[in-house]
Design an enzyme around this catalytic site. Structure first.
Site, short mmCIF file in Angstrom:
data_model
loop_
_atom_site.label_atom_id
_atom_site.label_comp_id
_atom_site.label_asym_id
_atom_site.label_seq_id
_atom_site.Cartn_x
_atom_site.Cartn_y
_atom_site.Cartn_z
N GLU B 29 2.97 64.40 54.20
CA GLU B 29 3.02 64.88 52.97
C GLU B 29 1.94 65.69 52.18
O GLU B 29 0.15 65.68 52.54
CB GLU B 29 2.39 63.35 52.46
CG GLU B 29 4.45 62.97 53.05
CD GLU B 29 3.15 61.00 52.55
OE1 GLU B 29 2.84 60.60 52.00
OE2 GLU B 29 4.44 60.05 53.69
N GLU B 60 6.21 58.05 56.02
CA GLU B 60 5.47 58.19 57.27
C GLU B 60 5.98 58.11 59.10
O GLU B 60 5.46 58.12 59.83
CB GLU B 60 4.55 56.83 56.87
CG GLU B 60 3.73 57.66 55.51
CD GLU B 60 4.33 57.04 54.09
OE1 GLU B 60 5.54 56.41 54.19
OE2 GLU B 60 3.59 57.98 53.08
N PHE B 83 -2.82 58.55 53.73
CA PHE B 83 -4.00 57.64 54.01
C PHE B 83 -4.23 56.64 54.83
O PHE B 83 -2.95 56.25 55.19
CB PHE B 83 -4.37 56.52 52.90
CG PHE B 83 -4.38 57.04 50.97
CD1 PHE B 83 -5.48 56.53 50.37
CD2 PHE B 83 -3.85 57.93 50.90
CE1 PHE B 83 -6.09 57.33 49.21
CE2 PHE B 83 -4.33 58.01 49.17
CZ PHE B 83 -5.61 58.36 48.90
N ASP B 85 -4.36 53.79 55.40
CA ASP B 85 -3.48 52.61 55.13
C ASP B 85 -1.93 52.72 55.51
O ASP B 85 -1.31 51.69 55.41
CB ASP B 85 -3.37 51.90 53.27
CG ASP B 85 -5.07 51.97 53.51
OD1 ASP B 85 -5.50 50.57 53.17
OD2 ASP B 85 -5.39 53.44 53.04
N PHE B 86 -1.13 53.53 54.99
CA PHE B 86 -0.20 54.44 55.77
C PHE B 86 0.69 54.32 56.92
O PHE B 86 1.85 54.41 57.14
CB PHE B 86 0.79 55.16 54.19
CG PHE B 86 0.03 55.85 53.31
CD1 PHE B 86 0.29 53.86 52.52
CD2 PHE B 86 -0.10 56.41 52.34
CE1 PHE B 86 -0.45 54.87 51.14
CE2 PHE B 86 -0.92 55.99 51.28
CZ PHE B 86 -0.80 55.91 50.66
N HIS B 129 -5.29 51.25 50.05
CA HIS B 129 -5.92 52.90 49.72
C HIS B 129 -7.70 52.73 50.49
O HIS B 129 -7.91 53.84 50.57
CB HIS B 129 -6.24 53.17 48.48
CG HIS B 129 -4.18 54.17 48.26
ND1 HIS B 129 -3.38 52.69 47.27
CD2 HIS B 129 -3.71 55.20 48.28
CE1 HIS B 129 -2.37 53.72 47.14
NE2 HIS B 129 -2.32 54.86 47.26
#
Lengths: 318, 325
Positions: B29, B60, B83, B85-86, B129
């Site tokens: 991205e 993702e 991130f 987290d993703f 994040h």
């Protein structure tokens, strides 16, 4: 489209191989000779074989948990395939994969998949390889109606569309995701209608007509190379339960019988005889050969050793 | 040698490998014209074009899965997940597909992909994040897991990761992106699975990685003035783990403190502690192996709360002193 006699005979043989392979597997399971589970595609042979018969070895497929027909359609060594189901060292995956993970990278089969929708994104990557390496091939991504409700379906079709990747997304809609009918899992009749949301073409075909499947895929191969992905929905039906634990409580005997009457293999045979492409004797000879092929595969598998315990740690990393 | 940032080290690694091998490409991205959310790939779009520096939709799962699919068919993709987290959204593709292909296909497949992602707290971005999820990946055989702490390590390890024939999760540290360090101009790689003794000492070993390395080194310098000599060992890659170097240091100092930003429960520090306790180093220990990790909470927003959710110079110092007393 005019299909050669040779190709028609090949498709008849592969459909019979698939049917007989799965009948053997069902028998082995009932005898407790293989463990785990397996997902049989009896009744769905036309969509798998018709699509794969239109492909070259250098085309890729991603398959599903119900993938025996895809493997056989793409060209497979039945001995190694049967050996894998019996967990033998001579199997496609050296006995480490089983029914749900048969892959044959040399023939472009990127693998059956134990995760519903697991192949969507992989097919995008494979098509990206074709595009970046400028190879004149396509990817067929097989999936079921159930997988059309996975998030990865949306992500993959969207990205494939944006990047104009040469992928045929082939939904083998057998009307049930395990026990739940599509009428209760989606608010549309045709999965192919979803193509509009990605700005791509969607078509619905008779998945029990191997000739229609073959012709559609042949035509779509050129289309996707020029225009990017297509969504093809092949309507079909699974005669047997979802897996070996299925008691079939969610559908009627009448419904199952009505689809058995539409057997794709009998249908092809009738077509070949009615149009005088093959004689009954020639077709009988093919059928006899497929029975023998399966007997040989079973013999090979049963005479093969189990993998040595020494191999248990092998092949985690390259 | 010249001084560049951690982010520049990463960019150089990618660019050099892409010049050398046409199968290497970057996708993710905003990695294109924008240059990546943290500016890591600035200028690469201009050099390599949109074919090899590919902006993706915010998807993702397919980013990770397409990387696996491209890798198994002959490319060497680098996929960026903005991130860490993703990566939770990428997990099926990473865990059930990329990591498993080789083993479940009986050794026929190679999946040479790198999944780059930015981890860690300290940016005020709060709970979704800021996580440090490296232990999740370490729990999946088939994946390799790398967390560099310096520009030199970032570049050398990333080049090794790109050349590796396995899926590698490469966790970058947001707070280190702008930190500078000396990096050679000539080609070099750091073999995955080689720890680095960042500072030698005799009194206690701190095993730490990622952005906690500079923090621990600062504590080591401070305590040196008080006569305590700390050895700081950075494993650099968690999978494969250079057990030998860690055990050697534990035997040498007899005291081990493990520091990481990730939450303590289920964190990789527990694995390191158990590995040392299981080894011959156990007989050399003069104190229990101690872990100092992130608190078992989501990362909070308020700066003071956020800072104290993870080990700080003060808490590291206290932990060291409690062990050497």
């Amino acid at each position: 489209m005019n299909i050669s006699k040779e190709k028609l005979g090949e498709m008849y043989e592969k459909m019979l191989h698939t049917r007989k392979f799965e009948e053997k597997v069902a028998y082995f399971f009932s005898m407790g000779m293989v463990h785990g589970t397996t997902h049989l595609s009896v009744g769905e042979e036309a969509s798998a074989v018709g699509a794969c018969s239109a492909l070259e070895d250098t085309d890729f497929i991603t398959s599903t948990h119900r993938g025996h027909g895809h493997c056989i359609g793409k060209g497979v060594d039945l001995n190694k395939m049967m050996a894998e189901l019996l967990g033998r060292a001579t199997g496609y995956c050296k006995g480490k994969g089983g029914s749900m993970h048969i892959a044959d990278l040399e023939r472009g089969n990127l693998g059956a998949n134990g995760v519903v929708g697991g192949g969507h994104a992989i097919s995008v990557g494979a098509a990206l390889t074709l595009k970046m390496k400028k190879q004149d091939n396509v990817v067929v991504c097989f999936f079921g109606d159930g997988a059309a409700n996975e998030g990865s379906f949306h992500e993959a079709l969207n990205l494939a569309s944006i990047w104009k990747l040469p992928i045929l997304f082939i939904c083998e809609n057998n009307m049930y995701g395990m026990s739940v009918p599509t009428s209760k899992s989606m608010n549309i009749i045709n999965v192919a209608d979803r193509a509009a949301g990605y700005g791509i073409k969607g078509v619905v075909i008779d998945g029990n007509d191997v000739i229609e499947v073959y012709n559609t895929v042949m035509e779509a191969k050129d289309y996707v190379k020029q225009n990017g992905p297509i969504l093809i929905e092949a309507k079909t039906y699974r005669w047997l339960g979802h897996s070996k634990s299925d008691a079939n409580v969610y559908r009627t005997k009448e419904e199952i019988a009505s689809w058995k009457a539409k057997c794709p293999i009998k249908r092809l045979r009738k077509y070949l005889e009615d149009n005088h492409i093959f004689t009954a004797e020639e077709l009988d000879a093919i059928e006899k050969k497929t029975t023998e092929d399966l007997e040989k595969a079973v013999e090979f598998a049963q005479n093969s050793p189990y993998p040595s315990l020494n191999t248990i740690l092998e092949d985690v990393y390259a | 040698m010249r001084e560049i940032t951690y982010a520049q080290g990463i960019k150089e690694a990618m660019s050099e490998e892409m010049r050398k091998d046409e199968n290497v490409f970057l996708m993710g991205e905003d990695v294109g014209l924008y240059g990546g959310a943290f500016g890591v790939s600035v200028g690469m779009f201009e050099e390599f074009g949109e074919e090899r520096v590919r902006d993706t939709p915010i998807s993702e799962a397919v980013i990770a899965g397409a990387a696996a699919g491209a890798a198994v068919t002959g490319m060497r993709p680098i996929a960026e997940i903005m991130f860490s987290d993703f990566t939770t959204i990428s997990m099926d593709q990473l865990v059930n597909q990329a990591a498993k292909m080789r083993y479940m296909f009986g050794g026929k497949a190679k999946v040479p992909m790198v999944l780059r992602t930015a981890g860690g707290s300290g940016t005020g971005a709060a709970a979704q994040h800021s996580q440090s999820l490296e232990a999740w990946f370490c729990h999946v055989p088939g994946l390799k897991v790398v967390i560099p702490s310096t520009p030199y390590d970032a570049k050398g390890l990333l080049k090794a990761a790109i050349r590796d024939d396995n899926p590698v999760v490469f966790i970058e540290q947001k707070l280190l992106y702008r930190k500078k360090g000396m990096v050679p101009e000539e080609d070099y790689v750091i073999e995955l699975g080689t720890a680095d003794v960042k500072r030698e000492g005799k009194d206690l070993t701190i095993i730490t990685y990622g952005r906690m390395v500079p923090t621990c080194l600062k504590v080591a310098e401070d305590l040196s003035k008080e006569g305590i000599e700390i050895e700081v060992v950075d494993p650099r890659t968690l999978i494969p783990l250079d057990k030998e170097t860690l055990i050697k240091s534990a035997k040498k100092t007899g005291r081990v403190l493990i520091v990481h930003e990730a939450v303590k429960t289920g964190g990789f520090g527990g694995e390191i502690a158990a590995m040392i306790a299981d080894s011959e180093a156990f007989f050399y220990l003069d104190a229990p192996i101690k872990r100092l990790c992130g608190l078992d909470i989501p990362i909070p927003y308020c700066p003071e709360l956020e800072k104290n959710a993870v080990p700080t110079e003060e808490t590291i110092k206290d932990a060291v002193l409690s062990l050497v007393k």
